[in-house]
Write an enzyme that holds these catalytic residues in place. Sequence first.
Site, PDB file in Angstrom:
ATOM      1  N   SER A  64      24.798 -10.506 -17.047  1.00 36.88           N
ATOM      2  CA  SER A  64      23.659 -11.300 -17.508  1.00 36.88           C
ATOM      3  C   SER A  64      23.030 -10.783 -18.809  1.00 36.88           C
ATOM      4  CB  SER A  64      22.631 -11.376 -16.382  1.00 36.88           C
ATOM      5  OG  SER A  64      21.588 -12.247 -16.715  1.00 36.88           O
ATOM      6  N   ASP A 276      19.759 -16.558 -21.845  1.00 39.09           N
ATOM      7  CA  ASP A 276      20.151 -15.154 -21.684  1.00 39.09           C
ATOM      8  C   ASP A 276      21.679 -15.081 -21.707  1.00 39.09           C
ATOM      9  OD1 ASP A 276      20.727 -16.180 -19.180  1.00 39.09           O
ATOM     10  OD2 ASP A 276      20.170 -14.354 -18.130  1.00 39.09           O
ATOM     11  N   ALA A 371       8.561 -15.992 -14.345  1.00 38.82           N
ATOM     12  CA  ALA A 371       8.015 -15.966 -15.703  1.00 38.82           C
ATOM     13  C   ALA A 371       9.123 -15.725 -16.740  1.00 38.82           C
ATOM     14  CB  ALA A 371       6.927 -14.907 -15.808  1.00 38.82           C
ATOM     15  N   ARG A 497       4.378  -2.334  -8.024  1.00 36.10           N
ATOM     16  CA  ARG A 497       5.488  -2.492  -7.068  1.00 36.10           C
ATOM     17  C   ARG A 497       6.634  -1.570  -7.486  1.00 36.10           C
ATOM     18  NH1 ARG A 497       9.238  -5.870  -9.616  1.00 36.10           N
ATOM     19  NH2 ARG A 497      10.464  -6.061  -7.728  1.00 36.10           N
TER      20      ARG A 497
END
Length: 541
Positions: A64, A276, A371, A497
């Site tokens: 990716s 991407d 996002a 996180r």
Amino acid sequence: MDPEALRKYSALHPRPAGLSLQYGTAGFRSKAEQLDHIVFRMGLLAALRSKAVTATIGIMVTASHNPEEDNGVKLVDPLGEMLHPSWEEYATQLANAEEQELQETITEICQKAAVNLHKDASVFIGRDTRPSSKKLSQSVIDGIRVLGGQYHDYGLVTTPQLHYMVCCQNTQGQYGKATLEGYYAKLSKAFMELIKQSHCSGESQRHLKVDCANGIGALKLSEMKPYFPQELLIHIYNDGTKEKLNHLCGADFVKVQQKPPGGLDMKPNERCCSFDGDADRIVYYYKDAAGHFHLIDGDKIATLISIFLKELLAKVNQNFKMAVVQTAYANGNSTRYLQETLKVPVHCVKTGVKHLHHKAQEFDVGVYFEANGHGTVLFSKGAETKIRQLVKEEKDDEKREAAKMLENMIDLINQTVGDAVSDMLVIEAVLALKGLSVQQWDALYTDLPNRLLKVQVADRRVIDTTDAERRALTPLGLQEEIDALVKKYKLSRAFVRPSGTEDVVRIYAEADTQENADALAHEVSLAVFHLAGGKGAPPQP
């Protein structure tokens, strides 16, 4: 299973001593030279999964948005969805097994997952444009062959195209034809039908500059160009002929750096977007007359699509349940706009596409975008059947017209996974139909200033979260500290996180001004450093 063949081929794809990798949301990712044994073994696993579910399974070789020297591999389940979580464990187990334990591990997986080795296996393979991808996909084929599986190698495709092929194959062509031509024809036909319904006087020709991250998106977008109507003029940049994949370009670069990619010259108020590296994410952006850069991320894409769908759903008047699914990273003002202005229910889930996808399946129409620009729209079987029925039978012109638009949206959206090409066409169609410029779209709401930071810790597992990762349960005292810091600033929130891949804690903060968002993020990072076992020097402002 032929133990001799397994031994022979496994020796051709040896596992480097001491290397241990984990199958996560993105499958396996690493430096390309460490992956040969992994992809061979994922060929084995794909064949096992296919035998277990009596369906075609997909396997994609890509990393990716990672640098060009990395690579990766992920499996695709029968309806084009991500690999079932129970099989992620088998993937990790098989990838890390010692050479001499390989046969034993396969037998164990077969017992646990009730796999009948005498059944047929069918696997679809795809790969991105990385220099290492072709050789790695050959290793995948070795793995499939050892277990007597059939395969179809699609060669160079975007990740979403492979997901689409797998879904077409397993729905016996109901979702579409499992060929690239089938994909191009289905999407372009739906796009043209939608554009045809646009009565507004917008620009007669729609120019769009597309940064393809020097990746597979450039190849496939140029293949698709002949299918587009004359009204849509796509200009491809960063097409992979000159520069390295993802280097200073692509959706991830633009989103993180908040600036335009290299290799694309922007004039004021031109619509631009970036894919991407494997074309499953998209972000839009433009420069205003004063030369300021404006990013339009996944939150604003979800908002635009939601406005359009909500209007159409109101017109067909069927009481369909619609919702938007976000993560804690969604900008607070996007959530506010959706809930208060649009009156659309918003649900927050843990970070990771599988959580968003799963939640979106609970509604007749579920819109989800991260996002970062990865997202899609899911329509329930019931909603889709009803919409297609209204197109055929509805007597009222306005209702039928709205149902027709919804039907074209269903066909234009790749419901299996986020798809930059499909999402781009959806956005272009909605902007045309609503007669909106890129500036008007951007002006729907103003993002709250925010800041992302990370803190290195000795062990990321000391942080445990709840409430869709918005509150920290451990270490004790951390959440109380964050609550106290947030109270100091207007319109503020912050959460922490653990990273899914490395020993760092990710911090997100937003507030009424950039200065305050930066200050809050820094203060929270200090709290994490002191309470969660930070490594090295304390964070500097």
